[in-house]
Design a protein around this motif. Structure first.
Motif, PDB file in Angstrom:
ATOM      1  N   ALA A 225     -10.650   1.044  -7.651  1.00 33.88           N
ATOM      2  CA  ALA A 225     -10.337   0.099  -6.571  1.00 33.88           C
ATOM      3  C   ALA A 225      -8.931   0.411  -6.083  1.00 33.88           C
ATOM      4  CB  ALA A 225     -10.419  -1.338  -7.083  1.00 33.88           C
ATOM      5  N   GLU A 226      -8.598  -0.105  -4.902  1.00 35.00           N
ATOM      6  CA  GLU A 226      -7.263   0.052  -4.331  1.00 35.00           C
ATOM      7  C   GLU A 226      -6.563  -1.298  -4.312  1.00 35.00           C
ATOM      8  OE1 GLU A 226      -5.548   2.702  -3.234  1.00 35.00           O
ATOM      9  OE2 GLU A 226      -7.177   4.084  -3.704  1.00 35.00           O
ATOM     10  N   ALA A 227      -5.262  -1.301  -4.537  1.00 35.27           N
ATOM     11  CA  ALA A 227      -4.485  -2.534  -4.402  1.00 35.27           C
ATOM     12  C   ALA A 227      -4.518  -2.938  -2.932  1.00 35.27           C
ATOM     13  CB  ALA A 227      -3.054  -2.308  -4.865  1.00 35.27           C
ATOM     14  N   GLU A 228      -4.898  -4.181  -2.673  1.00 34.46           N
ATOM     15  CA  GLU A 228      -5.004  -4.654  -1.291  1.00 34.46           C
ATOM     16  C   GLU A 228      -3.710  -5.252  -0.769  1.00 34.46           C
ATOM     17  OE1 GLU A 228      -8.357  -7.265  -1.102  1.00 34.46           O
ATOM     18  OE2 GLU A 228      -9.777  -5.661  -1.572  1.00 34.46           O
TER      19      GLU A 228
ATOM     20  N   LYS B  82      -2.229   3.263   1.630  1.00 31.65           N
ATOM     21  CA  LYS B  82      -2.141   2.780   0.248  1.00 31.65           C
ATOM     22  C   LYS B  82      -0.769   2.169  -0.004  1.00 31.65           C
ATOM     23  CE  LYS B  82      -5.267   6.167  -1.754  1.00 31.65           C
ATOM     24  NZ  LYS B  82      -5.454   7.135  -2.832  1.00 31.65           N
ATOM     25  N   TRP B  83      -0.756   1.069  -0.761  1.00 34.84           N
ATOM     26  CA  TRP B  83       0.513   0.445  -1.140  1.00 34.84           C
ATOM     27  C   TRP B  83       1.209   1.310  -2.180  1.00 34.84           C
ATOM     28  CZ3 TRP B  83       3.010  -3.003   1.434  1.00 34.84           C
ATOM     29  CH2 TRP B  83       2.319  -3.903   2.250  1.00 34.84           C
ATOM     30  N   LEU B  84       2.528   1.497  -1.993  1.00 35.54           N
ATOM     31  CA  LEU B  84       3.347   2.248  -2.943  1.00 35.54           C
ATOM     32  C   LEU B  84       4.658   1.511  -3.197  1.00 35.54           C
ATOM     33  CD1 LEU B  84       2.922   5.871  -1.528  1.00 35.54           C
ATOM     34  CD2 LEU B  84       1.778   4.879  -3.520  1.00 35.54           C
ATOM     35  N   PHE B  85       5.199   1.724  -4.381  1.00 34.26           N
ATOM     36  CA  PHE B  85       6.500   1.177  -4.763  1.00 34.26           C
ATOM     37  C   PHE B  85       7.585   2.049  -4.149  1.00 34.26           C
ATOM     38  CE2 PHE B  85      10.072   1.612  -7.759  1.00 34.26           C
ATOM     39  CZ  PHE B  85      10.523   0.312  -7.787  1.00 34.26           C
TER      40      PHE B  85
END
Length: 165
Positions: A26-29, A123-126
């Motif tokens: 899954a991907e972080a939403e 995609k979410w990244l830090f």
């Protein structure tokens, strides 16, 4: 990923969701969901996932050995999200303030950070994190000097009454 360790402070659904994100199922939403999955990855010592969720411009600042050592040497006790700003499904950037609680060599510790996130190729990244300093203690009563009258009302100087060391 076959780690059977449970993640302290996570309910079953949150833990299952984080495990699915870490496993690539899954991907972080949202930015907050990515942050929670990164905390879970520290608790589960999933260093490759932690590294893969850094933004490209943050890759040079990553210390794999340091992350792995911190992850392995700590007992992860829980996570508190203090505040999320932006970082929703339709946002491009977000900020999450959180407190991660952990124990190292029997001593309880807290990691209080305000982390920045952004989407990269969907995609979410830090991006980066800044430590949140504790707020200074503010005195609610005036300071009593050694030679001032004692606030207890005895009529004595503070140093001869309640201020004795």
């Amino acid at each position: 990923m076959a780690n059977s360790t449970t993640i302290a402070g996570f309910d079953e659904a949150t833990e299952a969701r984080c495990r699915a994100i870490i496993a690539g199922e899954a991907e972080a939403e949202t930015a907050e969901e990515l942050m929670r999955s990164r905390y879970a990855a520290y608790a589960l010592c999933e260093v490759d996932y932690i590294l893969s969720t850094h933004a490209p411009e943050a890759q040079d600042d990553v210390d794999r050995e340091g992350i792995e050592e911190w992850s392995k040497s700590s007992e992860w006790l829980g996570l508190e999200v203090v505040e999320s700003v932006g970082g929703g499904k339709d946002d491009e950037t977000g900020e999450v303030e959180f407190i991660a609680k952990f124990r190292v060599q029997g001593a309880d510790q807290v990691h209080h950070e305000r982390a920045s996130f952004r989407k990269h190729e969907g995609k979410w990244l830090f991006v980066e994190g800044d430590m949140v300093k504790p707020k200074p203690i503010v005195r609610d009563a005036p300071k009593v000097g050694r030679n001032d009258p004692c606030p207890c009302g005895s009529g004595k100087k503070h140093k001869k009454c309640c201020g004795k060391a």
